[in-house]
Write an enzyme that holds these catalytic residues in place. Structure first.
Site, PDB file in Angstrom:
ATOM      1  N   LYS A  39      42.662  39.375  44.657  1.00  0.00           N
ATOM      2  CA  LYS A  39      42.366  38.077  44.049  1.00  0.00           C
ATOM      3  C   LYS A  39      43.673  37.326  43.817  1.00  0.00           C
ATOM      4  CE  LYS A  39      39.837  35.982  40.138  1.00  0.00           C
ATOM      5  NZ  LYS A  39      38.975  36.224  38.969  1.00  0.00           N
ATOM      6  N   SER A 114      34.595  33.999  38.801  1.00  0.00           N
ATOM      7  CA  SER A 114      35.660  33.304  39.498  1.00  0.00           C
ATOM      8  C   SER A 114      36.199  34.084  40.698  1.00  0.00           C
ATOM      9  CB  SER A 114      36.803  33.018  38.528  1.00  0.00           C
ATOM     10  OG  SER A 114      37.375  34.225  38.066  1.00  0.00           O
ATOM     11  N   SER A 139      33.735  37.500  35.724  1.00  0.00           N
ATOM     12  CA  SER A 139      34.207  37.016  37.019  1.00  0.00           C
ATOM     13  C   SER A 139      34.154  38.037  38.143  1.00  0.00           C
ATOM     14  CB  SER A 139      35.631  36.490  36.887  1.00  0.00           C
ATOM     15  OG  SER A 139      35.618  35.254  36.234  1.00  0.00           O
TER      16      SER A 139
END
Lengths: 438, 95, 471
Positions: A39, A114, A139
């Site tokens: 990420k 996210s 997330s």
């Protein structure tokens, strides 16, 4: 086609990466031959890491996050940096500085956020791949659920946060995604454990979490919290979640109802704490030492304001302003400190429940992945309310896993399983039972 | 906390403190959105937190400390900035 | 009109590494920004980790200032934007400072300490092309950023500039005795001063380095406020900057309200419990404090309070030096006389402190022994100490090389005869009953011998010779 070329194709189709490595390195170990995507808010030495924000454009971290270093040490190659909401500020991955990722099941729908890019790559990769993702308030679970993959959010402190570009430090947890429970458990095995660089990491050594993935739920006591099936949860979603719970029962688990009365207060508590911490974390971003730069004009107040106004996206600005407000003199006790006390009540909810049951089961998200056109109609507060089912376990720092349990409207539905602190093993065990029967 | 009034002035003041500039339209929009959000937060009033300790972390560790052992970090601190001169960072003026 | 002064004193704590990272605290010979890492520069992804020794030092200091320690400390983020701040927040302590409610005695005046807490130092700004108000931009050197500071906040108990100076001197000696700071480091102590006159508005003068400057800044500010009050002008509440070169203060910004720093608990660090075993262990091994040492010196060495005070208040190193000398030499009173009257004067003249100088107890007592052994005169010793202070050479060796030892009786006899021959008037005076005239003659002999003669010996020779000399 090389893995790197495949990553570029995935990116063209779904906008899943902010950065793709030039070559895939790798070595011997538990992750030999596996491409690990990271990420964007998790630092990779020498690889641009922006946390999805324009204000960090050009930031090249001079070190690896501990979880990345651990993956490298087990032979993994680092594939690239995956798309996310700016700093993790979002539920649908539409608050981005570098483009919005598309759901592989329906490109008109959100990936969830996210960690949207991580879920996309996990869903579509036809090569050995695992994803490092991160959760502050849901997330990992949310995009895992929307994209139909397995996402593990470990206990707060189970994985080191060294190298994580902070959203809210007392909530942030680096976790992982995989196509299967066993795969996700393998990455968790690699990235967990103590680290001298993080003061808040737990001191217990890692375990072989794959050994729990035996597809058997024998003896597990499952609790179903009534508060997680209330108004706003799509009946189609509820139906699939119950299918998953019934599966656990048929695999040997017992199911009881539990009550977690402070669930409804978790949303306010979560957002206040997260925004208060976030607004201080982001203060350092001012165009001086890294990231976005502008010509040095005006005094420091003017220059910093100029850079920050240009560099932060709309949602980041909103959270910075709200976060600054909640800790201002005169409001601090009523918001920031109050939220921290309510957090104590939410933690007690979980501790109470785990006296009676091993695993809590609930829908991960109240809906399946919404269409972008639907999302555009929502007010910010409605975005926040979508997190109602994930923020409580995140506040309490308990581990959770989202595992696919069926489809509704042709889109994946996630079953959310939660256990007590450091009980990731039980989590993997229960999730593997759901998965095995599917 | 239910008496908190979120209006344009407050939003402007807070945004200034946070070093973020807002246009008039943004001010209107943010004031409107923040009002709804902060009003929603006031539901926390319902929770009796008398005598409840705040949780700064979900799991509280204590006394995680470092020994006083110096170590040099091999790196280029100026490698990420354009604002540099003679090994210094260049920063904006004060007033 | 009465002044009310409160001080916030920031002291660099003496550790090897910074407060939250492993970078060094010694900045000698370092290039700008060489002494940094991603942690003290606040790079995204980095995390702080607290230095145990800094907390040890804080605990010891709090005890020395008679403060109550809190059972559990946490760090907080103090949020404000400034170019010297790597993170635009400072990790400090707010809700729960390390210690509270202490005091320092100045004679019989009690100066109360409000709080003692730990925090990280910001970077050093160099204003390029002007001063703080006129510079075009700044050079930022983060080498200093993250060095542990202890902040000591007094109540507004200080009544004038002199008392403020005395307080700082006393505090400095305490810190020195505890071994928690290095008084020779540039900027080791920085002070913010809150000054008001007769209940008027409070003015904060920021960032004054060095005791002399504190005195200057306070003098300037007290006079400024008094003359404003005399002219009937209200002193407004503001923050002022002290310019060391001109010795003046100038307004930085008006303060209508308290600064709002939006404090939160630092979520990257965990609570620190000051377990009693930890605190007790530190307290047991705590060095002797200056006030106690003065009493002990008076008792143990039978010296006066004034002299004991000078030795101890000059600093720990001189106290240790004195005690070492006393171990090597029989009479502590003679030692203290020679230190206070001659050695310190010579060190001050050379702008040296005992630690930096080459003066050592072994060689210093050698000087005293040379007098006792009759090798040199006291007067020679007083001369010799200047050279010795600089070179640190063995006094015995210097005496030998420079031929400073006392003359033999024969040599001396010769010189005395010459002086008597050359000064018939003085001899005459003496012989007519003006006994004082002998002193003049003694002086002449000492001058001629460059003090290589003991006064008593010379006196005896002169009187003997004049008694026997025919009129």
């Amino acid at each position: 086609m090389t893995t790197i070329e495949k990553a570029h194709l995935i990116n063209e189709k779904y906008k899943a990466f902010n950065f793709i490595a030039e070559a895939l390195e790798g070595g011997e170990g538990l992750l030999s031959g596996v491409a690990v995507s990271v990420k964007d808010n998790v630092c990779v030495n020498g690889m641009q890491s922006t946390a999805g924000s324009k204000i960090l454009e050009g930031y090249i971290p001079p070190f690896d996050a501990t979880v990345v270093a651990k993956c490298r040490a087990e032979g993994a190659g680092i594939l690239g940096k995956t798309t996310q909401d700016e700093f993790g500020f979002g539920t649908f991955n539409v608050n981005t500085g570098y483009g919005v990722p598309l759901n592989p099941h329906d490109p008109e729908r959100s990936t969830g956020g996210s960690s949207g890019g991580a879920a996309v790559v996990t869903a579509v990769a036809d090569f050995p791949h695992l994803a490092i993702a991160e959760s502050t308030g849901g997330s990992i679970s949310c995009p895992a659920s929307f994209c139909g993959v397995v996402g593990i959010t470990p206990t707060y402190g189970r994985t080191s946060r060294w190298g994580l570009i902070d959203y809210a430090n007392s909530l942030d947890k680096i976790g992982c995604m995989g196509k299967t429970v066993r795969e996700a458990a393998l990455l968790l095995t690699v990235i967990s454990g103590p680290d001298k660089y993080d003061s808040t990491v737990l001191h217990e050594p890692t375990q072989d979490y794959t050994s729990y993935a035996d597809g058997c739920a024998e003896g597990l006591k499952i609790g179903v919290p009534e508060e997680y099936f209330g108004e706003g949860v799509d009946t189609g979603v509820t139906e699939k979640v119950w299918t998953g719970i019934k599966t656990l029962e048929s695999e040997g688990a017992t199911v009881t109802e539990v009550s977690m009365p402070f669930t409804k207060h978790s949303l306010s508590s979560y957002y206040i704490i997260a925004m208060a911490e976030a607004s201080t974390n982001l203060a350092k971003l001012c165009g001086l030492r890294y990231g976005l730069h502008m010509p040095l004009e005006g005094n420091f107040d003017e220059y910093f304001s100029e850079v920050r106004t240009l560099g932060f996206g709309e949602e980041a600005k909103r959270r910075i302003i709200l976060g600054t407000f909640t800790r201002m003199a005169g409001y601090r006790d009523a918001y920031y400190l109050k939220a921290l006390k309510v957090r104590t009540k939410v933690i007690e909810d979980f501790k109470r429940a785990f006296k009676h049951v091993d695993v809590l089961a609930a829908p991960t998200m109240p809906v399946v992945a919404p269409k972008f056109s639907e999302i555009a109609e929502l007010e910010p507060i409605q975005h926040y309310m979508m997190d109602i089912l994930t923020v409580a376990p995140n506040l309490a720092g308990v581990p959770m896993i989202s595992v696919p349990c069926g489809e509704h409207l042709g889109m994946p539905v996630g079953l959310h399983l939660m256990t007590d602190h450091l009980e990731e093993g039980k989590l993997v065990k229960a999730a593997s039972a759901v998965e095995g029967a599917r | 906390m239910s008496s908190t009034v979120i209006d344009r002035d407050l939003v402007r003041r807070v945004a200034e403190a946070a070093h973020i500039k807002l246009t008039d339209e943004e001010l209107d929009k943010y004031a409107h959105q923040m009002k709804a959000i902060v009003e929603a937060f006031t539901e926390l009033d319902q929770v009796d937190t008398e005598g409840v300790e705040p949780s700064f972390h979900p799991i509280e560790l204590e006394n995680v400390l470092r020994e006083d052992e110096p170590r040099d970090w091999a790196w280029n601190p100026l490698g990420n900035t354009v604002h540099k001169e003679n090994k210094y960072f260049k920063g904006p003026r004060i007033t | 009109m009465k002044a009310t002064i409160g001080l916030e004193i920031h002291v660099h704590l003496l550790t090897d590494s910074k407060l939250f990272c492993s970078c060094r605290t010694s900045l000698m010979g370092k290039e700008p920004n060489e002494n940094t890492c991603p942690i003290c520069l606040g790079f995204p992804g980095s995390k702080p980790k607290a230095n145990k020794r800094a907390i040890d030092h804080g605990i010891v200091l709090a005890k020395a200032l008679s403060c109550s320690l809190v059972p559990e400390i946490r760090f907080s983020r103090k949020n404000y934007f400034y170019p010297d701040m790597p993170k635009n927040f400072q990790i400090t302590q707010y809700e729960v400072p390390l210690a509270m409610n202490g005091y320092v005695m100045l004679g019989n005046r009690k100066i109360r300490i409000r709080r003692v807490h730990l925090e990280e130092d910001p970077a050093k700004l160099i204003h390029v092309g002007g001063d703080i108000t006129t510079a075009r931009y700044n050079h930022i050197d983060y080498n200093r950023a993250g060095i542990p500071l202890v902040e000591i906040v007094t109540e507004p108990d200080l009544e004038d500039t002199k008392e403020a100076r005395l307080f700082l001197e006393k505090l400095s000696v305490i810190l020195d005795h505890l071994g928690v700071y290095d008084p020779t480091t540039e900027g080791a102590i920085r002070v913010d001063a809150n000054v008001s006159i007769d209940g008027g508005q409070r003015v904060e003068v920021k960032n004054i380095t060095g005791f002399r400057n504190v005195e200057k800044a306070l003098n300037y500010e007290v006079v400024r406020q008094k003359s404003m009050a005399n002219m009937g002008i209200d002193v407004s509440r503001e923050t002022r900057h002290f310019d060391a070169e001109s010795g003046t203060t100038s307004s930085l910004r008006k303060k209508e309200t308290e600064d709002d720093y939006g404090y939160i608990i630092e979520p990257d660090l965990v609570k620190i419990k000051l377990h009693s075993e930890w605190v007790d262990k530190l307290t047991e091994s705590m060095p002797e404090l200056p006030d106690h040492r003065i009493e002990r010196f008076i008792e143990q060495y039978s010296i006066g309070r004034f002299q004991a005070g000078i030795i101890v208040n000059t600093g720990l190193q001189l106290s240790l030096f004195y005690e070492e000398c006393c171990n090597l030499y029989k009479d502590p009173k003679i030692v203290v006389n020679w230190i206070v009257t001659y050695l310190l004067k010579s060190l001050n003249y050379e702008r040296l402190n005992i630690k930096e100088s080459k003066v050592k107890p072994e060689t210093f007592v050698e000087l005293l022994k040379l007098i006792d052994e009759g090798v040199i005169s006291e007067r020679t010793a007083k001369e010799l100490i200047k050279e010795y202070t600089v070179s640190g050479e063995s006094p015995r060796k210097i005496v030998k090389e420079k031929n400073l030892s006392l003359m033999s009786e024969d040599e001396l006899h010769k010189v005395v005869s010459e002086v008597i021959e050359e000064n018939p008037k003085a001899v005459n005076d003496y012989q007519s009953g003006h006994v004082k005239a002998a002193e003049y003659l003694i002086g002449q002999v000492l001058r001629k011998t460059r003090a290589r003669a003991a006064v008593d010996t010379v006196r005896k020779l002169i009187t003997d010779m004049m008694e026997s000399k025919p009129r």
